[in-house]
Design an enzyme around this catalytic site. Structure first.
Site, PDB file in Angstrom:
ATOM      1  N   TYR A 181       0.464 -12.989  -0.873  1.00  0.00           N
ATOM      2  CA  TYR A 181       1.025 -12.664  -2.184  1.00  0.00           C
ATOM      3  C   TYR A 181       2.290 -11.842  -1.999  1.00  0.00           C
ATOM      4  O   TYR A 181       2.517 -11.252  -0.931  1.00  0.00           O
ATOM      5  CB  TYR A 181       0.014 -11.912  -3.056  1.00  0.00           C
ATOM      6  CG  TYR A 181      -0.740 -10.789  -2.394  1.00  0.00           C
ATOM      7  CD1 TYR A 181      -0.198  -9.512  -2.287  1.00  0.00           C
ATOM      8  CD2 TYR A 181      -2.019 -11.006  -1.862  1.00  0.00           C
ATOM      9  CE1 TYR A 181      -0.910  -8.479  -1.686  1.00  0.00           C
ATOM     10  CE2 TYR A 181      -2.727  -9.978  -1.249  1.00  0.00           C
ATOM     11  CZ  TYR A 181      -2.166  -8.719  -1.169  1.00  0.00           C
ATOM     12  OH  TYR A 181      -2.860  -7.700  -0.565  1.00  0.00           O
TER      13      TYR A 181
ATOM     14  N   ASP B 218     -14.366   4.235   0.710  1.00  0.00           N
ATOM     15  CA  ASP B 218     -14.884   3.581   1.911  1.00  0.00           C
ATOM     16  C   ASP B 218     -15.903   4.449   2.642  1.00  0.00           C
ATOM     17  O   ASP B 218     -16.788   3.926   3.321  1.00  0.00           O
ATOM     18  CB  ASP B 218     -13.735   3.254   2.880  1.00  0.00           C
ATOM     19  CG  ASP B 218     -13.094   1.907   2.568  1.00  0.00           C
ATOM     20  OD1 ASP B 218     -13.389   1.342   1.504  1.00  0.00           O
ATOM     21  OD2 ASP B 218     -12.296   1.425   3.403  1.00  0.00           O
TER      22      ASP B 218
ATOM     23  N   ARG C 202       0.814  -1.214   0.000  1.00  0.00           N
ATOM     24  CA  ARG C 202       0.000   0.000   0.000  1.00  0.00           C
ATOM     25  C   ARG C 202       0.846   1.262   0.000  1.00  0.00           C
ATOM     26  O   ARG C 202       0.498   2.251  -0.630  1.00  0.00           O
ATOM     27  CB  ARG C 202      -0.857   0.051   1.265  1.00  0.00           C
ATOM     28  CG  ARG C 202      -2.032  -0.785   1.166  1.00  0.00           C
ATOM     29  CD  ARG C 202      -2.570  -1.073   2.542  1.00  0.00           C
ATOM     30  NE  ARG C 202      -3.656  -1.994   2.344  1.00  0.00           N
ATOM     31  CZ  ARG C 202      -4.912  -1.631   2.217  1.00  0.00           C
ATOM     32  NH1 ARG C 202      -5.259  -0.372   2.337  1.00  0.00           N
ATOM     33  NH2 ARG C 202      -5.839  -2.509   1.986  1.00  0.00           N
TER      34      ARG C 202
HETATM   35  C1  FAD Z   1      -7.390  -6.552   5.281  1.00  0.00           C
HETATM   36  C2  FAD Z   1      -7.781  -5.701   4.112  1.00  0.00           C
HETATM   37  C3  FAD Z   1      -7.368  -6.061   2.840  1.00  0.00           C
HETATM   38  C4  FAD Z   1      -7.770  -5.291   1.728  1.00  0.00           C
HETATM   39  N1  FAD Z   1      -7.354  -5.689   0.492  1.00  0.00           N
HETATM   40  C5  FAD Z   1      -7.765  -4.986  -0.583  1.00  0.00           C
HETATM   41  C6  FAD Z   1      -7.329  -5.360  -1.897  1.00  0.00           C
HETATM   42  O1  FAD Z   1      -6.570  -6.325  -2.043  1.00  0.00           O
HETATM   43  N2  FAD Z   1      -7.768  -4.635  -2.960  1.00  0.00           N
HETATM   44  C7  FAD Z   1      -8.600  -3.544  -2.805  1.00  0.00           C
HETATM   45  O2  FAD Z   1      -8.977  -2.918  -3.817  1.00  0.00           O
HETATM   46  N3  FAD Z   1      -9.014  -3.155  -1.577  1.00  0.00           N
HETATM   47  C8  FAD Z   1      -8.615  -3.845  -0.470  1.00  0.00           C
HETATM   48  N4  FAD Z   1      -9.000  -3.441   0.771  1.00  0.00           N
HETATM   49  C9  FAD Z   1      -9.878  -2.258   0.921  1.00  0.00           C
HETATM   50  C10 FAD Z   1      -9.096  -0.963   0.844  1.00  0.00           C
HETATM   51  O3  FAD Z   1      -8.022  -0.953   1.745  1.00  0.00           O
HETATM   52  C11 FAD Z   1     -10.002   0.227   1.128  1.00  0.00           C
HETATM   53  O4  FAD Z   1     -11.221   0.057   0.460  1.00  0.00           O
HETATM   54  C12 FAD Z   1      -9.356   1.514   0.671  1.00  0.00           C
HETATM   55  O5  FAD Z   1      -8.143   1.740   1.357  1.00  0.00           O
HETATM   56  C13 FAD Z   1     -10.312   2.693   0.877  1.00  0.00           C
HETATM   57  O6  FAD Z   1      -9.682   3.875   0.485  1.00  0.00           O
HETATM   58  P1  FAD Z   1     -10.278   5.270   0.932  1.00  0.00           P
HETATM   59  O7  FAD Z   1      -9.363   6.289   0.323  1.00  0.00           O
HETATM   60  O8  FAD Z   1     -11.728   5.325   0.625  1.00  0.00           O
HETATM   61  O9  FAD Z   1     -10.160   5.285   2.494  1.00  0.00           O
HETATM   62  P2  FAD Z   1      -8.862   5.278   3.411  1.00  0.00           P
HETATM   63  O10 FAD Z   1      -7.767   4.507   2.767  1.00  0.00           O
HETATM   64  O11 FAD Z   1      -9.316   4.854   4.759  1.00  0.00           O
HETATM   65  O12 FAD Z   1      -8.385   6.799   3.456  1.00  0.00           O
HETATM   66  C14 FAD Z   1      -9.087   7.766   4.175  1.00  0.00           C
HETATM   67  C15 FAD Z   1      -8.148   8.934   4.447  1.00  0.00           C
HETATM   68  O13 FAD Z   1      -8.895   9.985   5.057  1.00  0.00           O
HETATM   69  C16 FAD Z   1      -8.193  10.471   6.176  1.00  0.00           C
HETATM   70  N5  FAD Z   1      -9.190  11.026   7.096  1.00  0.00           N
HETATM   71  C17 FAD Z   1     -10.059  10.365   7.885  1.00  0.00           C
HETATM   72  N6  FAD Z   1     -10.862  11.224   8.524  1.00  0.00           N
HETATM   73  C18 FAD Z   1     -10.492  12.461   8.145  1.00  0.00           C
HETATM   74  C19 FAD Z   1     -10.946  13.774   8.454  1.00  0.00           C
HETATM   75  N7  FAD Z   1     -11.952  13.967   9.307  1.00  0.00           N
HETATM   76  N8  FAD Z   1     -10.330  14.828   7.872  1.00  0.00           N
HETATM   77  C20 FAD Z   1      -9.318  14.644   7.000  1.00  0.00           C
HETATM   78  N9  FAD Z   1      -8.842  13.419   6.663  1.00  0.00           N
HETATM   79  C21 FAD Z   1      -9.428  12.339   7.219  1.00  0.00           C
HETATM   80  C22 FAD Z   1      -7.451   9.272   6.714  1.00  0.00           C
HETATM   81  O14 FAD Z   1      -6.348   9.653   7.518  1.00  0.00           O
HETATM   82  C23 FAD Z   1      -7.023   8.581   5.419  1.00  0.00           C
HETATM   83  O15 FAD Z   1      -5.815   9.109   4.922  1.00  0.00           O
HETATM   84  C24 FAD Z   1      -8.586  -4.169   1.908  1.00  0.00           C
HETATM   85  C25 FAD Z   1      -8.984  -3.783   3.194  1.00  0.00           C
HETATM   86  C26 FAD Z   1      -8.578  -4.532   4.292  1.00  0.00           C
HETATM   87  C27 FAD Z   1      -9.005  -4.087   5.655  1.00  0.00           C
END
Ligand code: FAD
Length: 399
Positions: free
Chosen positions: A222, A299, A111
């Site tokens: 992996y 997410d 990541r």
């Molecule tokens: C065990 C596991 C394995 C996974 N494997 C896969 C995979 O193989 N392939 C895949 O596609 N997905 C996978 N996922 C899912 C994937 O990790 C998430 O869906 C993805 O990281 C979501 O990205 P995001 O940017 O929406 O959220 P996040 O990555 O959670 O990013 C959110 C960001 O917002 C910031 N933030 C939070 N609140 C605030 C606030 N109030 N103000 C400002 N900033 C804030 C956080 O600090 C963070 O930087 C996996 C998840 C898990 C738990």
């Protein structure tokens, strides 16, 4: 050709995979972007990520494929095995077969490497301003724009924007506080993650994605870091009894849970000293994502179980569609409503598929016998073809 940037930027809250990709797609669509991140430093703890062709189609469109390929590994196959006896149940071909079928690879990577590639691209995009260590204050949708307060260590300021995108993860403040949406719900499942040096594991495991199916648990592994490290994830059904969101795990308790699994995989699980534990939470993709000039992405909108390895991929797809619909938008609320309309059914469908896998992967005896028989009878081509609706996705802007 010269064209002027829209007068107001888009504010994106959260610089995770979704927020960084959204910022890049919105900048491509002609916007200035105020990207606001809560943490002081963007650092992903040790964990891997599978990036399927649908996600890579978007990232390739942003010109990032060569850098990602340089940091990733490309497994030849997903090898599915029974945790009862270690026997092979099926193989889903990836590598050249996936490239040929979808026109893009299926990559696995750390990541932190994906985040670095995205962050470098953001840093090289003058239209994007990234503010770290920022907390979001009052947000007002005035009808003609967004007014938001931002506080950092150096003081408070106000942002005027034409839209605000909540890409702030499963526990999204934008969803809960600003949009009065629901809390994330714990799924009753936990992920344990560890990384180890490639030299510590048998060579054969570095060429494939491994998927081991057992009662109430499964294991995925992996290679990452261009094959220099090995990523191991154990997913188990259990109650989360701590307040924490992710934390160091009780290694001995985890290993005892897998005590009757095949020796070959237990030997690998025994290597890492440190395992981290994650509560797996979900957000129903059917709850509203867009309201006026505010919308959710990744997410924050549709956190799902990682059982289809698609959470990040859906965030990346969201970003592409958002960028396309915002390009030249005269009516921003209408563009965000269209974004919800176009993305919600697909995210919900993928979320359902991930939940279905949760049941199928964790079947106990004797139900697992029927599952194993079906897997054994399925040809590799058929198993990959079943993924076409996910991996073959293309947005019209990335086609
Ligand atoms: C065990 C596991 C394995 C996974 N494997 C896969 C995979 O193989 N392939 C895949 O596609 N997905 C996978 N996922 C899912 C994937 O990790 C998430 O869906 C993805 O990281 C979501 O990205 P995001 O940017 O929406 O959220 P996040 O990555 O959670 O990013 C959110 C960001 O917002 C910031 N933030 C939070 N609140 C605030 C606030 N109030 N103000 C400002 N900033 C804030 C956080 O600090 C963070 O930087 C996996 C998840 C898990 C738990």
């Amino acid at each position: 050709m010269t064209h002027s940037l829209p007068a107001q930027p888009v504010a994106v809250v959260g610089a995770g995979i979704g927020g960084l990709t959204a910022a890049l797609c919105l900048a491509r669509a002609g916007y200035r972007v105020e990207l606001i991140e809560r943490t002081e430093r963007l650092a992903e703890v040790g964990a891997g990520l599978q990036l399927s062709p649908n996600a890579l189609r978007v990232l390739a469109g942003l010109g990032l494929l060569p850098e990602l390929e340089a940091k990733a590994a490309e497994p030849a196959t997903v090898r599915i095995r029974s945790a009862r006896n270690g026997r092979d149940l099926a193989r889903v071909p990836l590598g050249p077969v996936a490239r040929e079928r979808y026109g893009l690879p299926y990559l696995v990577l750390h990541r932190a490497d994906l985040q670095k590639v995205l962050l470098d691209a953001v840093s090289n995009t003058p239209a994007i301003t990234l503010t770290l260590g920022a907390s979001l204050g009052e947000v007002t949708d005035t009808g003609t724009g967004i007014e938001a307060g931002i506080t950092t260590a150096s003081g408070a300021r106000r942002i005027s924007a034409c839209a605000l995108i909540g890409a702030d993860g499963v526990r999204s403040e934008v969803r809960q506080r600003v949009m009065k949406g629901p809390e994330a719900r714990f799924s009753g499942r936990t992920a344990y993650r560890a990384t180890l040096p490639a030299s510590a594991v048998p060579d054969v495991l570095m060429t494939e994605t491994g998927l081991w199916l057992g009662p109430k648990a499964h294991l995925v592994h992996y290679p990452v870091r261009s094959g220099r490290e090995f990523n191991l994830v154990a997913l188990v059904e259990e109650n989360w009894d701590a307040d924490g969101w992710s934390e160091p795990a009780d290694r001995d308790a985890l290993l005892s849970r897998f005590a009757d699994w095949p020796a070959e995989i237990r030997a690998v699980m025994d290597i890492p000293d440190l395992w981290l534990r994650w509560a797996l939470c979900a957000v129903d993709a059917g709850t509203p994502w867009a309201k006026g000039r505010i919308a959710l992405l990744g997410d924050a909108a549709h956190a799902m179980l990682p059982f289809a390895a698609q959470g990040a991929a859906m965030a990346i797809e969201d970003a592409a569609v958002l960028g396309r619909l915002m390009q030249g938008a005269k009516d921003v609320p209408a563009a965000l409503a269209a974004y919800q309309r176009q993305r919600q059914p697909r995210a919900a469908h993928v979320q359902e598929a991930a939940s279905a896998n949760a049941t199928i992967y964790h079947m106990s005896w004797p139900a697992c016998l029927a599952r194993d028989a079906v897997l054994k009878a399925s040809s590799p081509e058929r198993l990959l073809k079943r993924m076409d609706w996910i991996y073959g996705w293309r947005d019209s802007s990335t086609a």
